[in-house]
Enzyme design. Structure first.
Site, PDB file in Angstrom:
ATOM      1  N   SER A  14      -3.959  -0.945  -5.908  1.00  0.00           N
ATOM      2  CA  SER A  14      -4.575  -1.767  -4.872  1.00  0.00           C
ATOM      3  C   SER A  14      -4.521  -3.231  -5.295  1.00  0.00           C
ATOM      4  O   SER A  14      -5.264  -3.647  -6.183  1.00  0.00           O
ATOM      5  CB  SER A  14      -6.024  -1.328  -4.645  1.00  0.00           C
TER       6      SER A  14
ATOM      7  N   ARG B 204      -8.109  14.701   2.934  1.00  0.00           N
ATOM      8  CA  ARG B 204      -6.924  15.165   3.682  1.00  0.00           C
ATOM      9  C   ARG B 204      -5.722  15.304   2.763  1.00  0.00           C
ATOM     10  O   ARG B 204      -4.939  16.235   2.870  1.00  0.00           O
ATOM     11  CB  ARG B 204      -6.596  14.213   4.829  1.00  0.00           C
ATOM     12  N   ASP B 205      -5.596  14.352   1.811  1.00  0.00           N
ATOM     13  CA  ASP B 205      -4.462  14.412   0.888  1.00  0.00           C
ATOM     14  C   ASP B 205      -4.480  15.703   0.079  1.00  0.00           C
ATOM     15  O   ASP B 205      -3.432  16.223  -0.291  1.00  0.00           O
ATOM     16  CB  ASP B 205      -4.496  13.211  -0.067  1.00  0.00           C
TER      17      ASP B 205
ATOM     18  N   HIS C  68       0.824  -1.208   0.000  1.00  0.00           N
ATOM     19  CA  HIS C  68       0.000   0.000   0.000  1.00  0.00           C
ATOM     20  C   HIS C  68       0.860   1.260   0.000  1.00  0.00           C
ATOM     21  O   HIS C  68       0.570   2.233  -0.687  1.00  0.00           O
ATOM     22  CB  HIS C  68      -0.911  -0.019   1.235  1.00  0.00           C
TER      23      HIS C  68
ATOM     24  N   GLY D  60      -2.261   8.781  -8.324  1.00  0.00           N
ATOM     25  CA  GLY D  60      -2.861   7.473  -8.488  1.00  0.00           C
ATOM     26  C   GLY D  60      -2.540   6.554  -7.338  1.00  0.00           C
ATOM     27  O   GLY D  60      -1.933   6.956  -6.341  1.00  0.00           O
ATOM     28  N   ASN D  61      -2.954   5.331  -7.489  1.00  0.00           N
ATOM     29  CA  ASN D  61      -2.864   4.381  -6.400  1.00  0.00           C
ATOM     30  C   ASN D  61      -2.944   2.974  -6.996  1.00  0.00           C
ATOM     31  O   ASN D  61      -3.587   2.777  -8.030  1.00  0.00           O
ATOM     32  CB  ASN D  61      -4.025   4.651  -5.424  1.00  0.00           C
TER      33      ASN D  61
ATOM     34  N   GLU E 289      -7.583   7.306  -4.516  1.00  0.00           N
ATOM     35  CA  GLU E 289      -7.188   6.159  -3.706  1.00  0.00           C
ATOM     36  C   GLU E 289      -8.283   5.115  -3.653  1.00  0.00           C
ATOM     37  O   GLU E 289      -9.408   5.344  -4.080  1.00  0.00           O
ATOM     38  CB  GLU E 289      -6.846   6.610  -2.278  1.00  0.00           C
ATOM     39  N   SER E 290      -7.898   3.970  -3.101  1.00  0.00           N
ATOM     40  CA  SER E 290      -8.878   2.909  -2.900  1.00  0.00           C
ATOM     41  C   SER E 290      -9.105   2.724  -1.403  1.00  0.00           C
ATOM     42  O   SER E 290      -8.207   2.996  -0.594  1.00  0.00           O
ATOM     43  CB  SER E 290      -8.340   1.601  -3.475  1.00  0.00           C
ATOM     44  N   HIS E 291     -10.285   2.310  -1.027  1.00  0.00           N
ATOM     45  CA  HIS E 291     -10.544   1.903   0.353  1.00  0.00           C
ATOM     46  C   HIS E 291     -11.383   0.638   0.314  1.00  0.00           C
ATOM     47  O   HIS E 291     -12.457   0.555   0.911  1.00  0.00           O
ATOM     48  CB  HIS E 291     -11.215   3.032   1.142  1.00  0.00           C
TER      49      HIS E 291
END
Lengths: 762, 277
Positions: A559, A120-121, A49, A556-557, A97-99
């Protein structure tokens, strides 16, 4: 017992996800048996992560630079030039992002903290947050796990509205799709957008000045508890069972709202005082990550005093205080001389301690030029590591094995437009999303031009008095993903891009979230690499804001591990958000048919490539194999044509052709018409060709007046007249006519009845 | 020192519509300033001509929506202004604060006589964002400083709330007419009690209730989100839908006023452009 066995024992007893060789690397760095805090800090730092250890090598394939890019991937959010207003440069700040795992386990809290974390980011770059998108993938609500899928869908939507609406951030859409491949592992991808003045961008590390003057670290926000301990690690492992609830954080939009107001006042104060500072949100790894990274990336060391950290639970061990992922916290690196003033703004002016027990701003660390990361707790040194090893990540080269799907096309393709349209409009993926949007506040802040569903992209006018609008859309088709992971990546960009273009926006940047299964599985890793290649190809082809420059990926992200021990990997799910600039927001285009007699132009050829199409799935119960090809040059040319028509005021309505093809697009433009001025369309045909009516080959429908059509000089060869707008609420062609009124209620109410009322599909 | 009428927009902890609300006040030709909940002396010294309590989730809707904010010291200043017949408008969460404070309907001073209950009506419960139509009661148009320009023809405005259903004590239900300000209706002005015309089950289709003097009004819909014509959805039926179409073809969409502007222009007219004596 030797060191390796000792390390293995710690990994086992502390449920760490780090590999034995990683633990040995850590022991080498500190030159002894690592402390519990060190174990947990690096377990997070080196988690998939946070470290991108599997993906980093291949992410280099993505174009991240460009003349408009102010800040590419690397910090909390990406920044791209947006517009100029009254002599000020305004930049767009975006994060994605992913959650996924938290939302599968605790849907409400998981989705809420997803929004809470992503905003927040954006806040911590110094920006005001002006919108959020959520891209949701759920299992089949009517399938074997239907009951749980419906509960997760309800919970995720509840988490999103309860957090986003209270925070005062307008929801600017996104998309929602259903696929049995998500039965055991839903996807909750979130995007946040913000605006910042070029001269007010804030960075997430201690500034250079900290080498000359004493800088301190101020922790602001919620008191620390044990929630989210091991969150990043949790997000980086298979979803074995649902016993991981402790790893999910608890969000508080109320505190966040007040905290955001206080942050804005603090930043204003710091800029006016003229001191350099760093500002970073606490996410994965909590205090440990924020303190070590703010120091390390500033080329400094830091001494953190855990005893001064406000906690809401007594007796927490040092590694929990340091690594818990309690929400609604920020870290500030400021000169000691202004620390008191800064803390007064949080504690006195905005009364955080009165509004939320234990909340406030506290001094918890001192930066130093001694390059070591040290943490004290109850008189003991609980961590001491060279900062160098914190910035130096680790990289794995994963094995990748091609696993292409052999295309299988249906034998017969019966074409019954009235029945086919009904089946598509009343399907999970074809039904209106309005039951979901009705929970979201898309208008707070007062700048929204187009809400979800009104145009192909949401449009906001974020700077009062400035004519520049912002068009945003996100997409990613799992049905393409499972057939062709490469084209799924390319089309994720292409579809979101077309949505932005249809609304009148010139795409300026994208973000991506790459959702896949276990990267240690060579075939899954191949899917991931294919998706990256597809996105890279599309970005390389589709840049139009700056001629000859690619469309940059600014944030980006990745996951991985999206699978359950029982369920196997999810369909390859590259999900992309595209951001576009609308030069004059009053020219932004919605999808509703306007005037009877207007012509409907078709931009884009119709090809026989219906693999994964809504028609195959809903009308033939077949997935097919050949998904639409990605034709970059044509895609770019079509976009330029549409934008020219819209900018010059010729367009009356524009809708892109995607799921369900041309017929579905025509129906959607009719359904969007005013209920007291219903419109429909006569198609010129062919009337019974499934390729023409249902192919999802990229394209657009444009409504124009006959006069404007006559006056167009040199029409591109990919443009033809597909039909005309009528004042009948129906779509018709040659031998058939479909009245839309009887289809409206079920189309708009399907998801409400199925998901919220549990009434079942029939 | 501006000679324009000063409208104070009160920021409670958790408010989230304060800035756009102050902005539309200014665009309506008045002076709109945001005051934080603990800026008591600043607010007293400013001695505003009118007050707006904006939308949001003050104090996290703890106890009941608006209940905690209604007890804030800042409200004492609002109470005395209201008693002095100065205009006070509560929007959404601000309306919940006014009802919880007993200012609306205010038959008996200091008594909470109404409530904004959870949305509940056959067809939809829970939080709802939606564009609705409403029109003003004739009696209210004559009395309220906020409704002078509204007339009684239906206007589209958005709602976004989970607790917006006006309810009263059984024995009061017969005497609500004089305090009824705005009522949900369809685009033709027909007051159907069913969803979606009535979006939340509010008694008598009430979208806004005022005090007996008419200077204080609690409204659930968001006029600041319908202040400009371009904020309206493209599918809006009726007269306002026609205005959108005409404004687009005339190229005037950027500045054309929306129905929400009527509330604030009406207030500006009420003050005749200057501050109170």
């Amino acid at each position: 017992m030797d060191l390796r066995n000792e390390l293995l024992e710690v990994i086992r007893s502390r449920k760490l996800s780090m590999k034995p060789e990683e633990a040995e690397k850590l022991a080498g760095y500190v030159g002894r048996m690592p402390t519990p805090l060190e174990f947990h800090l690096f377990d997070t730092m080196w988690s998939e992560h946070c470290s991108y250890k599997s993906s980093r090598t291949f992410l280099k394939r993505l174009p991240v630079a460009g003349p408009l890019v102010v800040l590419g991937p690397g910090e909390d959010a990406g920044i791209v030039t947006f517009t100029e207003h009254r002599g000020q440069e305004w930049d767009l700040v975006v994060a994605h992002e992913s959650h996924n795992h938290p939302s599968q386990v605790l849907p409400v809290e998981g989705a809420a903290t997803g929004i809470g974390g992503i905003v927040r980011d954006v806040y911590c770059m110094g920006a005001q947050v002006i919108g959020s998108l959520d891209l949701l993938r759920f299992g089949n609500p009517s399938g074997p796990s239907g009951e749980r899928c419906r509960a997760i869908c309800r919970g995720v939507v509840e988490g999103i509205w309860k957090y986003g609406n209270a925070l005062g951030v307008p929801n600017l859409g996104g998309d929602t799709r259903f696929h049995p491949g998500y039965d055991d592992n839903c996807l909750v991808n979130v995007v946040a957008l913000g605006l910042v003045r070029r001269d007010r961008i804030v960075h997430s590390f201690a500034p250079r000045e900290a080498h000359e003057e004493q800088y301190v670290l101020i922790l602001a926000g919620k008191p620390t508890d044990d929630t989210g301990f091991g969150g990043a690690t949790f997000a980086s492992s298979d979803l074995e069972d649902e016993s991981e609830k402790g790893a999910v954080q608890v969000a508080d939009p109320f505190l966040k709202r007040v905290l955001s107001e206080a942050n804005a006042a603090v930043l204003k104060y710091l800029f006016e005082t003229g001191v350099s500072f760093g500002f970073k949100d606490l996410g994965a790894g909590g205090i440990a990550c924020v303190t070590s990274e703010m120091a390390a990336h500033g080329g400094l060391g830091i001494l953190v005093d855990l005893d001064s950290v406000p906690v809401s639970v007594d007796g927490l061990p040092s590694e929990v205080i340091a690594c818990a992922e309690t929400q609604e916290r920020y870290g500030l690196a400021v000169p000691l001389r202004v620390a008191e003033d800064v803390m007064d703004i949080y504690n006195e002016m905005y009364e955080l301690p009165r509004l939320f027990p234990g909340a406030g701003a506290t001094l918890i660390g001192n930066f130093s030029s001694d390059p070591s990361y040290r943490v004290m707790h109850r008189g003991e040194e609980v961590a001491n590591a060279p900062v160098a090893c914190i910035t130096e990540g680790i990289v794995y080269s994963r094995e990748s094995r091609p696993a292409p799907v052999i295309p299988v096309e249906p034998g017969r393709r019966p074409c019954d437009p009235p029945g086919d349209l009904l089946r598509m409009l009343h399907s999970l993926d074809g039904a209106s999303r309005s039951p979901i949007w009705s929970y979201y506040d898309s208008e707070v802040q007062g700048n929204t031009r187009f809400r979800p569903g009104e145009a192909d992209a949401c449009v906001t006018v974020p700077i009062p008095g400035c004519s520049t609008g912002l068009a945003v859309s996100g997409d990613g088709n799992p049905w393409y993903g499972e057939l062709d992971p490469f084209l799924a990546g390319a089309h994720a960009v292409g579809e979101a891009y077309r949505n932005v273009v249809a609304a009148g926006g010139v795409p300026i940047a994208i973000t991506d979230c790459l959702n896949y299964g276990n990267p240690e599985d060579p075939e899954v890793f191949w899917q991931f690499r294919q998706g990256v290649e597809g996105i890279a190809l599309a970005c390389g082809k589709l840049g139009i804001q700056v001629e000859g420059q690619p469309l940059p990926v600014v944030s980006g992200n990745v996951s991985f591990y999206n699978q359950s021990s029982s369920g196997g990997a999810i369909p390859p799910s590259p999900i992309v958000a595209v951001f576009g600039r609308v030069d004059d927001f009053t020219r932004a285009m919605d999808i509703s048919f306007k005037e009877p007699g207007n012509l409907v132009l078709l931009a884009g050829i119709r090809e026989d490539e219906l693999g994964g199409s809504l028609y195959y799935r809903q009308c033939l119960d077949h997935k097919g194999g050949r998904v639409p090809d990605f034709r970059g040059d044509l895609e770019r040319a079509m976009a330029k044509f549409v934008l020219t028509c819209t900018r010059s005021g010729i367009s009356r309505s524009v809708h892109d052709i995607s799921e369900g093809g041309l017929l579905m697009a025509a129906a959607e433009m009719s359904l969007a018409s005013r209920r007291d001025a219903r419109r429909g369309m006569v198609l010129y045909g062919p009337a019974d060709d499934p390729v023409y009516l249902y192919s999802e080959t990229p394209g657009y429908l444009l409504e124009v007046t006959p006069e404007d059509w006559e006056s167009m000089d040199q029409v591109p060869d990919f443009v033809s007249v597909a039909g005309r707008v009528t004042d009948e609420f129906a779509v018709s062609c040659g031998g058939w006519r479909i009245d839309l009124q009887p289809l409206v209620e079920r189309h708009t109410g399907l998801l409400d009845r199925l998901i919220w009322r549990e009434e079942g599909e029939e | 020192m501006s000679t324009l009428p000063l409208v104070a927009v009160i920021q409670f902890p958790g408010s989230n519509c304060e800035y756009e609300t102050a902005r539309v006040v200014r665009e309506a030709g008045m002076n709109g300033l945001v005051f934080r909940w603990n800026q008591l002396s600043e607010l007293r010294d400013a001695d505003p001509d009118a007050f707006v309590l904006p939308g949001g989730f003050s104090f996290q809707d703890r106890v009941r929506a608006g209940a905690v904010a209604a007890k804030e010291m800042m409200m004492d200043i609002v109470f005395s202004a209201a008693a002095g017949k100065r205009p006070v408008l509560g929007i959404c969460n601000g309306a919940q604060v006014l009802v919880e404070s007993g200012l609306v309907p205010g038959w008996e001073a200091g008594r909470v006589e109404a409530a904004l209950a959870a949305n509940h009506i056959a067809g939809r419960s829970g939080y709802l964002s939606r564009w609705v139509f409403l029109h003003a009661r004739e009696t209210a148009v004559l009395k309220s400083p906020w409704l002078g320009k509204l007339g009684t023809s239906p206007i589209p405005v958005p709602i976004a709330h989970a607790e917006g259903r006006f309810v009263f004590w059984e024995e009061d239900l017969s005497r609500t007419l004089p305090v009824e300000a705005l009522v949900y209706c369809d685009e033709n002005g027909v007051e159907r009690p069913e969803y979606p015309t009535n979006p939340n089950g509010s008694v008598h289709n009430l979208a806004a209730v005022m005090n007996t003097d008419g200077n204080v009004m609690a409204m659930m819909p968001h006029p600041e989100r319908a202040f400009r014509l371009w904020q309206l959805p493209p599918w809006i039926p009726g007269e306002w839908g026609d205005r959108i179409r005409m404004s687009i073809s005339a190229g005037t969409l950027a500045d054309a006023p929306g129905p929400g502007a009527l509330f604030f222009q009406g207030l500006a007219d009420h003050f005749g452009g200057g501050r109170h004596e």
